[in-house]
Design a protein around this motif. Sequence first.
Motif, mmCIF file in Angstrom:
data_model
loop_
_atom_site.group_PDB
_atom_site.id
_atom_site.type_symbol
_atom_site.label_atom_id
_atom_site.label_comp_id
_atom_site.label_asym_id
_atom_site.label_seq_id
_atom_site.Cartn_x
_atom_site.Cartn_y
_atom_site.Cartn_z
ATOM 1 N N ASP A 764 -6.161 -0.524 -0.037
ATOM 2 C CA ASP A 764 -7.423 -1.067 0.456
ATOM 3 C C ASP A 764 -7.198 -2.018 1.628
ATOM 4 O OD1 ASP A 764 -8.578 0.411 -1.494
ATOM 5 O OD2 ASP A 764 -9.170 -1.275 -2.772
ATOM 6 N N ARG A 765 -6.134 -2.818 1.572
ATOM 7 C CA ARG A 765 -5.847 -3.741 2.683
ATOM 8 C C ARG A 765 -5.548 -2.958 3.964
ATOM 9 N NH1 ARG A 765 -1.358 -7.799 0.587
ATOM 10 N NH2 ARG A 765 -1.091 -6.232 -1.045
ATOM 11 N N ASN A 766 -4.822 -1.878 3.827
ATOM 12 C CA ASN A 766 -4.545 -1.052 4.999
ATOM 13 C C ASN A 766 -5.816 -0.421 5.544
ATOM 14 O OD1 ASN A 766 -1.815 -1.574 4.982
ATOM 15 N ND2 ASN A 766 -1.332 0.182 3.661
ATOM 16 N N ALA A 767 -6.739 -0.010 4.648
ATOM 17 C CA ALA A 767 -8.002 0.577 5.094
ATOM 18 C C ALA A 767 -8.838 -0.454 5.842
ATOM 19 C CB ALA A 767 -8.769 1.128 3.900
ATOM 20 N N VAL A 768 -8.887 -1.685 5.318
ATOM 21 C CA VAL A 768 -9.635 -2.740 5.998
ATOM 22 C C VAL A 768 -9.025 -3.011 7.374
ATOM 23 C CG1 VAL A 768 -10.203 -5.199 5.942
ATOM 24 C CG2 VAL A 768 -10.468 -3.795 3.873
ATOM 25 N N ARG A 769 -7.703 -3.057 7.439
ATOM 26 C CA ARG A 769 -7.032 -3.312 8.727
ATOM 27 C C ARG A 769 -7.336 -2.177 9.709
ATOM 28 N NH1 ARG A 769 -2.783 -5.890 11.251
ATOM 29 N NH2 ARG A 769 -1.551 -4.551 12.674
ATOM 30 N N GLU A 770 -7.278 -0.939 9.255
ATOM 31 C CA GLU A 770 -7.583 0.183 10.144
ATOM 32 C C GLU A 770 -9.027 0.117 10.633
ATOM 33 O OE1 GLU A 770 -7.697 5.105 10.142
ATOM 34 O OE2 GLU A 770 -6.984 4.012 8.365
ATOM 35 N N TYR A 771 -9.930 -0.269 9.741
ATOM 36 C CA TYR A 771 -11.340 -0.414 10.117
ATOM 37 C C TYR A 771 -11.488 -1.447 11.237
ATOM 38 C CZ TYR A 771 -16.187 -2.068 9.564
ATOM 39 O OH TYR A 771 -17.490 -2.471 9.791
ATOM 40 N N CYS A 773 -9.117 -2.309 13.358
ATOM 41 C CA CYS A 773 -8.503 -1.737 14.556
ATOM 42 C C CYS A 773 -9.492 -0.843 15.298
ATOM 43 C CB CYS A 773 -7.259 -0.930 14.180
ATOM 44 S SG CYS A 773 -5.839 -1.920 13.649
ATOM 45 N N ILE A 774 -10.176 0.001 14.528
ATOM 46 C CA ILE A 774 -11.144 0.903 15.156
ATOM 47 C C ILE A 774 -12.291 0.112 15.770
ATOM 48 C CG2 ILE A 774 -12.831 2.715 14.662
ATOM 49 C CD1 ILE A 774 -10.867 3.806 12.576
ATOM 50 N N LYS A 775 -12.726 -0.940 15.082
ATOM 51 C CA LYS A 775 -13.790 -1.782 15.630
ATOM 52 C C LYS A 775 -13.348 -2.388 16.962
ATOM 53 C CE LYS A 775 -16.739 -5.742 14.517
ATOM 54 N NZ LYS A 775 -16.523 -6.403 15.828
ATOM 55 N N ALA A 776 -12.111 -2.868 17.040
ATOM 56 C CA ALA A 776 -11.605 -3.456 18.281
ATOM 57 C C ALA A 776 -11.595 -2.416 19.399
ATOM 58 C CB ALA A 776 -10.204 -4.013 18.058
ATOM 59 N N MET A 854 -3.425 0.121 14.936
ATOM 60 C CA MET A 854 -3.261 1.322 14.110
ATOM 61 C C MET A 854 -1.875 1.395 13.471
ATOM 62 S SD MET A 854 -5.799 3.278 13.567
ATOM 63 C CE MET A 854 -7.461 3.628 14.106
ATOM 64 N N ALA A 855 -1.377 0.253 13.083
ATOM 65 C CA ALA A 855 -0.109 0.205 12.344
ATOM 66 C C ALA A 855 -0.346 -0.602 11.079
ATOM 67 C CB ALA A 855 0.999 -0.426 13.185
ATOM 68 N N ASP A 856 -0.039 0.005 9.918
ATOM 69 C CA ASP A 856 -0.267 -0.686 8.648
ATOM 70 C C ASP A 856 0.630 -1.911 8.557
ATOM 71 O OD1 ASP A 856 -2.179 1.090 7.819
ATOM 72 O OD2 ASP A 856 -0.757 2.358 6.713
ATOM 73 N N GLN A 857 0.016 -3.002 8.134
ATOM 74 C CA GLN A 857 0.801 -4.212 7.914
ATOM 75 C C GLN A 857 1.481 -4.165 6.566
ATOM 76 O OE1 GLN A 857 -1.508 -7.771 7.806
ATOM 77 N NE2 GLN A 857 0.257 -9.147 7.903
ATOM 78 N N ILE A 858 0.803 -3.548 5.556
ATOM 79 C CA ILE A 858 1.326 -3.468 4.193
ATOM 80 C C ILE A 858 1.926 -2.085 3.991
ATOM 81 C CG2 ILE A 858 0.809 -3.785 1.755
ATOM 82 C CD1 ILE A 858 0.228 -6.220 3.496
ATOM 83 N N VAL A 859 3.184 -2.044 3.662
ATOM 84 C CA VAL A 859 3.850 -0.776 3.385
ATOM 85 C C VAL A 859 4.306 -0.797 1.933
ATOM 86 C CG1 VAL A 859 5.732 0.773 3.994
ATOM 87 C CG2 VAL A 859 4.613 -0.597 5.767
ATOM 88 N N GLU A 860 3.746 0.086 1.140
ATOM 89 C CA GLU A 860 4.090 0.151 -0.284
ATOM 90 C C GLU A 860 5.521 0.649 -0.446
ATOM 91 O OE1 GLU A 860 0.471 1.295 -2.893
ATOM 92 O OE2 GLU A 860 0.403 2.574 -1.125
ATOM 93 N N GLU A 861 6.073 0.325 -1.557
ATOM 94 C CA GLU A 861 7.448 0.727 -1.814
ATOM 95 C C GLU A 861 7.597 2.239 -1.763
ATOM 96 O OE1 GLU A 861 8.696 -0.901 -5.469
ATOM 97 O OE2 GLU A 861 8.565 -2.990 -4.812
ATOM 98 N N ALA A 862 6.597 2.935 -2.249
ATOM 99 C CA ALA A 862 6.665 4.400 -2.239
ATOM 100 C C ALA A 862 6.659 4.935 -0.827
ATOM 101 C CB ALA A 862 5.506 4.998 -3.032
ATOM 102 N N ASP A 863 6.049 4.176 0.103
ATOM 103 C CA ASP A 863 5.955 4.643 1.474
ATOM 104 C C ASP A 863 7.305 4.590 2.182
ATOM 105 O OD1 ASP A 863 3.331 5.138 1.208
ATOM 106 O OD2 ASP A 863 2.635 3.247 2.072
#
Length: 958
Positions: A764-771, A773-776, A854-863
């Motif tokens: 969800d944090r990555n989705a908010v960040r992407e949102y 980014c797109i707004k900017a 457009m770069a995720d700040q949070i990278v999950e361990e699985a990623d």
Amino acid sequence: MDISRDESFAAQRHGRRSLQTLEAMLDAGSPAVRDQQISKTFKRRSTALNVQKSIQLLDESVGSPSAKGWRTPGGTLRHSTYTPRLLSSGTKFDVSTRLGPTPKKTPQGNRSLQRSLHDDSLQSSFHNTSGLRPLQEEDVTEDITTTNVGLLLEEDPGISASKGLFEDFLQCLKAHPSEGELFVLVEEYEKTCQEQVIMLKKLITHASRQEEKFRKTFQVLHELFEEEATWKLIKSLFRDRQDTSMKEDFMMEQGDEDEQQVIQGIYQSDEKIVNALFDREQSVREAQLVVDWLESCAQDDCENFAENIKFFSDRAVGYENARHRLQNQQMGVPTGAERNLITELDPDAPVRQNKLLDDLDKEDEDRLLQYIFVCLRAGQLEKAQKMCLDCGQAWRAATLEGWKLFHDPNFEGLGPECQRKAIQGNPHRDIWKTVCWNMAQDARVSTYEKAIYSALCGNLRGILPVCKSWLDYVWAYFRVLVDRKVEDEIRLKTTINRSLEALPGEYWEKNLTTRSVFKEIEANDVMQKEAGGLYHLIQKYVILGDVSGLLDLLYERVRQQGQDISLHTLRFMAHFVLFLRTSEQNTKEELCNSILKCYVERLIREKHYGLIAYYVSKLPKNAQVHWYALFLEGITNKDERQHYLDLAEDAGLDLAAVTKKVVENIRMKSDVDFSRIHEMQDSVDTVISEEDRHKIEAIDWLVFDIAQRAEALKQANAVMRTFIAMKKIDAARAVFEKLPPDSVDVVHKTWLQQTGTTTLPAEDRNAVREYLCIKAYLDAMESFNDWIQHYHHGQPTRPAPPEGGSFTDRVAYEQRMKQFEQERERWHRNLLMQTQTTKDHIYNVLLFADGGWMADQIVEEADENIADRSEGDVLRQEQMDRLRRLVLPGLVFLLHNVLHTSEQYQECVRLADMLTSEQHKLYQVFRQDEIQRVLHLLRESSLKLLDQGRDPLGYERS
């Protein structure tokens, strides 16, 4: 005999008679002269009668529903075989009431067991096996007059009239959801089909099968009649099987021995022996249930036959024309040409004298025999006996009693005041059956008379010649099967102190079983095609108790015919599958789900939208999401969307998964392959196509429920990524505006309410960040568009100098120039302000905090291991990386254009520092040709600085 020949015959007979002869005939009590109305069974009607009948039918079809009572299948049965019409309170399988003239209880077994099984929800299958009361006139509440007039105008009246049947079945399901109401539900199915059949019969009263408009109506009517009969069979057999299973379980728990076996030396009447047989042998009991079912299905034919046939006897006298002829001979009245006609009036005269009946008597005789057989086929023997009495053949009514099982109730005790009770049945039933069998072999006996007594004595060969349909054949075989089982049991366990008359060897040679019956019928060339009909095959498997084979049949039919199969047939299949599930049969779930999926697909195709949610809820979870999402894709109206979401919620569907799937389906239909896009388009695409609009409006599915706002952000981001890649900025802005402005705040509040923590999950944090980014990016593009608009369209136009040299023109020109300079100064200030705003917005994108745009700040361990990520996550990461390479270089070019055009050359040169910065690493998103283009642009800006007397970097020269 056709009608023209009959009329000629009547004219010759009566035309030769003189007035004196007619008077003598009247004095002798001769039969009244017959009119020209002839039985429809034996002759075609005249034109005048057709007109009269048509007028009558038309009056009935457009008149009040109460003008005529319609007889329907499923009324109270009058059995003529070994199954009881009514249940006594003592035993569940008491058949005494139908094996003799007066009700009598069978021997009592385990009373506690009888009471436990004999409650209201599990009544015996032998109690009114038709399952329905006759439909009364007051039950038909629909105004048939109005309905018929409206429906007859439809292109397919029958199909239009039957559309409500699908909703009716759904309401039945919802009204009776529990297992305890299972057979009540089946009765409702049967009744629903029955009422529809009645309505369609009224609709087509004056229709013709040859009319193209009504062909489908007749087809629907036939299909619903078959379905009604099938539900009736299912209810009867499955209920008996359930009762039997419960009884067996109870007996195993109690460990009781069979208390109903015959005790040697104690009087056992034929009736009690057969009662015990039915109570003990499930196969015999089920065979009789099949006979009862087939007889109930034939009741309509019996009613129709009774309405169309006409008997001409005005009083209870047999052979009235022969009697009249003999009376005339005694009086010396001429009777015309003599033929080899009977000279005696007893019933055996034609056979004993080997002479002929009078033609009209023969016609009456044939008509009566056919009517008796039709009644017998419909299980209404008493009705046939009454007609025999009315036609002066009481002797024949008495012969129809001979099949009944003998029972002397006085062995069990005398009546009040030591009165002897009436003996029931025929003590010489064995002799009666032998006589009937021998009569069926006599070539002089008519076909229908042979069939009547063959059906009562178990002679299959004598019944089959009059059987016309698959149902008739099954009835004949099963009736003989039961008769053979009963006779075998009686002869094995009888306590009568006399030897029973031996039956012909042919009676015992065919040892029928349920499976062998169907094999023999299917081997009949005449019946092969009809036996292969879908509903007949279904009925066959139900009778055999082969649920697995039946499901294979239904699945194969669905697989072969697909969308061509009748929707009513699919409806039956779907509800039968649900019935099997509720009854806890060993069903093949994969096949059942395939049938339900096909029904759901057809409901979508036929636009029965209100029904879809319930039937989708009966599918596995994954299929529920797939099919309901597929349905919702086609719903565009916002109010309708909310309505169908409410229906889905009532049906227990996972709304979050469904709406997510809807949006994914829509956006994936024409998703852009980012790997094939090498550079941005030269110009922005401002056209929003219909396909684009469909994707934009799909986001509405996710904003109905605030709990789905996080999912709405993710799906909107995915759609906007595609539009941005295609440089459809207006379309991306439209998607952005679909999300409420407070969406980010709602996501945080919802998560806090659900978990009590303020830290969103990484996804969800990555989705908010992407949102953001797109707004900017959208803000930057909007600001750039405003700058372009101001620079090219807001700049004032320099006034043209005057052509003349007059003082007035020069003064006016000077005033215009002053005004121009003022406007140009104002424009230039606004341009600098807009340039600064645009520059800031573009820098917001290029220098996006915490890792870049457009770069995720949070990278999950699985990623960290791409193999562990889902396909959707991998695709998203690829798209975001590709979007950085598409968008960021383009924004650098736009920023240089803004700065260079605004003569901020030094700012242009400083772009090199930003691009080479290791903090932002923007150089990594540039291709080689793009770097060369940047260098070329920076060179142009440096040259401008040199022209201004500065060094190439814009500093003052020392």
